[in-house]
Design an enzyme around this catalytic site. Structure first.
Site, PDB file in Angstrom:
ATOM      1  N   ARG A 330       0.834  -1.197   0.000  1.00 11.82           N
ATOM      2  CA  ARG A 330       0.000   0.000   0.000  1.00 11.82           C
ATOM      3  C   ARG A 330       0.873   1.254   0.000  1.00 11.82           C
ATOM      4  NH1 ARG A 330      -3.810  -1.047   4.967  1.00 11.82           N
ATOM      5  NH2 ARG A 330      -4.599   1.025   4.395  1.00 11.82           N
ATOM      6  N   LYS A 348       2.047  -1.277   4.638  1.00 14.85           N
ATOM      7  CA  LYS A 348       1.467   0.055   4.490  1.00 14.85           C
ATOM      8  C   LYS A 348       2.387   1.044   5.202  1.00 14.85           C
ATOM      9  CE  LYS A 348      -1.230   3.513   6.242  1.00 14.85           C
ATOM     10  NZ  LYS A 348      -1.033   4.215   7.536  1.00 14.85           N
ATOM     11  N   HIS A 360       5.715 -14.450   4.778  1.00 15.85           N
ATOM     12  CA  HIS A 360       4.320 -14.810   4.522  1.00 15.85           C
ATOM     13  C   HIS A 360       3.431 -14.431   5.695  1.00 15.85           C
ATOM     14  CE1 HIS A 360       6.810 -18.662   4.989  1.00 15.85           C
ATOM     15  NE2 HIS A 360       6.594 -18.209   6.208  1.00 15.85           N
ATOM     16  N   TYR A 384      -2.258   0.975  15.417  1.00 12.70           N
ATOM     17  CA  TYR A 384      -3.377   1.917  15.599  1.00 12.70           C
ATOM     18  C   TYR A 384      -4.040   1.649  16.944  1.00 12.70           C
ATOM     19  CZ  TYR A 384      -7.723   4.436  14.467  1.00 12.70           C
ATOM     20  OH  TYR A 384      -8.794   5.296  14.467  1.00 12.70           O
TER      21      TYR A 384
END
Length: 455
Positions: A330, A348, A360, A384
């Site tokens: 991302r 990300k 993996h 987060y």
């Protein structure tokens, strides 16, 4: 010679059967009108004037830019009437008229057309067609000079036999245009003011109508329905495929490949089937992209390998790094040289150092990973907290055991190791082992639950 460009984009496009204005329907990820504007900009005009009507607010919202002047045509009374709406804004010596639903027109074709314009000569783009049904016919005299254009609905049987059609694209001296538009009449089968009528006026005024033709008839093909739109899409994709192959790319199947943006490529690139390139993509030499991949707004350095079914978005892949199969990178993801991202890994805003490995089943978000660090299967960064994002920093030569949760903010320093199954909530010093899991307990005499049987 200064240039104004007028793009006609006011039509409703009823045959599209869509609430979306016709010119906003996409070809290769960009609206048809967007393609025309892109070509227009490459001609360095003093102004680009877009005549809008149906769906005007949507067109403005999607394509608003400082270099565009939107002109409203409240009533669709024909192409001549549409151009007349832009007249007060025109200041250049030459006016080029384009169409918002003709997206494949080549800049080189327009440059050739513009070279034909002088104060006493205008340029008209025509096309030879096997079946010119629907096109205005180019009427020439016995010396092969253009003398008029007759619209299909107004043409006689003899004129309908003419195979040279009018594309509608023309370049005219601005000094004559206002006079010609003011003299247009709507006394025709459609009751409209045809821009094509200025050709006969030019001839009557002693001007020469010089013609040019596109290299490919699809350049001037418009789209009035979904079928024609799909034909434009496929032609655009094959054209882009040919361009990339000429630059040194091997495409396993050019008919199963899509470009939806701006792509630059090196030599000896191999692209397998069903690959989509979106946005701005840079692909250097010796890159291999496997089947069913999407590459968007990303850079792939020399020797990168992207394996099957991977999605790369807003990422930078360093030399000889690899990703996939089934990898998702991302925006903000960076792979250092020779870094490895394996199957079912998502990154990300994560930076992997040279030679780092994420084999993996891993998620790394807001993470800095040092060189040669190895991350075990099932690892996630808990970045987060429900309100804010926090960073995880791994030094060089770190070994993260399988099934780890790294609760950010947290630092694991050079050479450190974490044990499998750990939930790491505190920093791990260099060269130390971090273990954060419950001690195993074996219960003697334990019996498995027995399924209750019903009578």
């Amino acid at each position: 010679m200064s240039l104004d460009i007028v793009i006609l984009a006011a039509g409703q496009g009823t045959r599209m059967r869509s609430a979306l204005p016709k010119v906003l329907h996409p070809v290769a990820g960009n609206s048809m009108l967007g393609h025309v504007i892109h070509s227009a900009r490459q001609l360095s005009p003093v102004g680009i004037h877009v005549v809008i009507g149906h769906g005007a607010d949507a067109v403005r919202e999607q394509l608003a830019a400082d270099d565009l002047n939107f002109v409203m045509q409240d009533k669709q009374l024909g192409t001549g009437h549409a151009v007349a709406q832009a007249l007060p804004a025109l200041t250049a010596e030459t006016v080029l008229i384009l169409y918002g639903d003709v997206p494949l027109i080549e800049v080189e074709t327009l440059q050739r057309l513009l070279k034909r314009v002088t104060p006493e000569q205008l340029g008209l783009l025509t096309v030879k067609l096997d079946d010119p049904t629907g096109y205005g016919r180019i009427v020439r005299d016995d010396q092969h000079r253009v003398c008029a254009i007759v619209e299909h609905k107004d043409a006689t049987d003899a004129q309908k036999a003419i195979t040279e059609g009018n594309t509608g694209i023309l370049a005219v001296p601005a000094s004559h245009l206002q006079d010609w538009l003011g003299r247009l009449s709507n006394n025709n089968a459609q009751g409209e003011y045809y821009l094509t009528d200025v050709i006969a006026m030019a001839v009557n005024d002693g001007l020469v109508v010089a013609t040019e033709q596109p290299h490919d008839a699809m350049e001037v093909q418009g789209a009035n329905d979904r079928k024609q739109l799909s034909e434009l899409e496929r032609h655009y994709q094959l054209r882009e495929a040919r361009r990339l192959m000429a630059a040194g790319v091997t495409l396993r199947d050019p008919s199963r490949f899509d470009v939806r943006g701006e792509v630059s490529v090196g030599r000896d690139v191999l692209i397998d089937i069903n690959v989509i390139l979106e946005g701005k993509v840079i692909i250097e030499d010796d890159v291999v992209i496997g089947p069913n991949c999407v590459i968007k707004d990303s850079t792939l350095r020399k020797g990168v390998v992207v394996k099957a079914n991977s999605h790369i978005d807003g990422a930078l892949l360093g030399e000889c790094s690899d990703a996939g199969p089934f990898a998702r990178l991302r925006p903000g993801s960076v792979l250092g040289a020779k870094a490895h991202v394996g199957n079912f890994v998502e990154l990300k805003n994560a930076n992997l150092g040279e030679g780092a490995k994420v084999g993996h089943l891993t998620y790394l978000g807001d993470a800095e990973v040092g060189a040669r660090t190895n991350i075990g299967a099932g690892t996630i960064t808990c970045n987060y907290d429900g309100a804010n994002k926090h960073k995880t920093t791994l030094g060089a030569d770190v070994f993260i055991g399988s099934n780890n949760s790294l609760v950010a903010p947290v630092d694991i320093l050079d050479g450190a190791t974490t044990a499998a199954g750990s939930t790491i909530t505190q920093n791990v010093p260099a060269e130390q082992l971090g273990v954060a899991r419950a001690r195993q307990r074996n219960i003697e005499g334990w019996k498995r639950p027995v399924k209750i049987t019903k009578d």
